[in-house]
Design a protein around this motif. Structure first.
Motif, PDB file in Angstrom:
ATOM      1  N   ASN A 175     -35.007  -1.837 -32.934  1.00  0.00           N
ATOM      2  CA  ASN A 175     -35.452  -3.097 -32.105  1.00  0.00           C
ATOM      3  C   ASN A 175     -34.865  -4.348 -32.729  1.00  0.00           C
ATOM      4  O   ASN A 175     -34.564  -4.524 -34.157  1.00  0.00           O
ATOM      5  CB  ASN A 175     -36.813  -3.135 -31.465  1.00  0.00           C
ATOM      6  CG  ASN A 175     -37.777  -3.325 -32.712  1.00  0.00           C
ATOM      7  OD1 ASN A 175     -37.508  -3.506 -33.729  1.00  0.00           O
ATOM      8  ND2 ASN A 175     -38.837  -4.007 -32.006  1.00  0.00           N
ATOM      9  N   SER A 216     -31.077   1.456 -21.333  1.00  0.00           N
ATOM     10  CA  SER A 216     -32.336   1.704 -21.720  1.00  0.00           C
ATOM     11  C   SER A 216     -32.521   3.104 -22.241  1.00  0.00           C
ATOM     12  O   SER A 216     -33.486   3.729 -22.577  1.00  0.00           O
ATOM     13  CB  SER A 216     -33.544   1.679 -20.242  1.00  0.00           C
ATOM     14  OG  SER A 216     -32.883   2.309 -19.368  1.00  0.00           O
ATOM     15  N   THR A 217     -31.437   3.805 -22.277  1.00  0.00           N
ATOM     16  CA  THR A 217     -31.238   5.195 -22.829  1.00  0.00           C
ATOM     17  C   THR A 217     -30.580   5.164 -24.147  1.00  0.00           C
ATOM     18  O   THR A 217     -29.997   4.301 -24.573  1.00  0.00           O
ATOM     19  CB  THR A 217     -30.514   6.211 -21.857  1.00  0.00           C
ATOM     20  OG1 THR A 217     -29.217   5.929 -22.206  1.00  0.00           O
ATOM     21  CG2 THR A 217     -30.991   5.856 -20.487  1.00  0.00           C
ATOM     22  N   ARG A 271     -26.926  -1.893 -27.916  1.00  0.00           N
ATOM     23  CA  ARG A 271     -27.633  -1.546 -26.788  1.00  0.00           C
ATOM     24  C   ARG A 271     -27.523  -2.274 -25.825  1.00  0.00           C
ATOM     25  O   ARG A 271     -28.083  -3.394 -25.730  1.00  0.00           O
ATOM     26  CB  ARG A 271     -29.171  -0.934 -27.219  1.00  0.00           C
ATOM     27  CG  ARG A 271     -29.613   0.200 -26.023  1.00  0.00           C
ATOM     28  CD  ARG A 271     -31.078   0.355 -26.565  1.00  0.00           C
ATOM     29  NE  ARG A 271     -31.594   1.629 -25.500  1.00  0.00           N
ATOM     30  CZ  ARG A 271     -32.804   1.848 -25.653  1.00  0.00           C
ATOM     31  NH1 ARG A 271     -33.645   1.153 -26.335  1.00  0.00           N
ATOM     32  NH2 ARG A 271     -33.060   2.760 -24.771  1.00  0.00           N
ATOM     33  N   ASP A 280     -24.942   3.547 -22.813  1.00  0.00           N
ATOM     34  CA  ASP A 280     -25.471   2.411 -22.766  1.00  0.00           C
ATOM     35  C   ASP A 280     -25.576   1.536 -24.026  1.00  0.00           C
ATOM     36  O   ASP A 280     -26.286   0.561 -24.288  1.00  0.00           O
ATOM     37  CB  ASP A 280     -27.165   2.958 -22.684  1.00  0.00           C
ATOM     38  CG  ASP A 280     -27.625   3.164 -21.360  1.00  0.00           C
ATOM     39  OD1 ASP A 280     -26.772   2.826 -20.400  1.00  0.00           O
ATOM     40  OD2 ASP A 280     -28.493   3.863 -21.141  1.00  0.00           O
TER      41      ASP A 280
END
Length: 122
Positions: A52, A102-103, A99, A108
């Motif tokens: 993240n 959401s996958t 990214r 993505d």
């Protein structure tokens, strides 16, 4: 837009370690979720892991979980992939990407780097 360049690949014996780097240029790197993928000859591009934007959460494919670790240094605009206990089946070109969805599908992600070759000998 962001531009990515991978480095750190090479030849290593099974059981060894490598650390890959993905250096970014452009804008808004710190706000991006970053991923690592790999692709072996004749195979689809495969998800490896994702981190993240704050660098405190990551997820991994089952095939690398417990062996690979993703980290990032937003001040250096760099994301890392530490690879331990390498296996011959880890041999592939490794790519980093941004990214967008959401996958963990390659569909993505975008802004792919040119890749760096990792070869693990038995």
């Amino acid at each position: 837009q962001v531009q990515l360049v991978e480095s750190g690949g090479g030849l290593v014996q099974a059981g060894g370690s490598l650390r890959l780097s993905c250096a970014a240029s452009g804008r808004s790197f710190s706000s991006y979720v970053m991923g690592w993928f790999r692709q072996a000859p004749g195979k689809e591009r495969e998800f490896v892991g994702v981190i993240n934007w704050t660098g405190d959460r990551s997820n991994y494919a089952d095939s690398v979980k417990g062996r690979f670790t993703i980290s990032r240094d937003n001040a250096k605009k760099t994301v890392y992939l530490q690879m331990n206990s390498l296996k011959p089946e880890d041999t592939a070109v490794y790519y980093c990407a941004v990214r967008r969805g959401s996958t963990y599908s390659s569909r993505d992600f975008d802004s792919w780097g040119p890749g760096t070759q990792v070869t693990v000998s038995s």
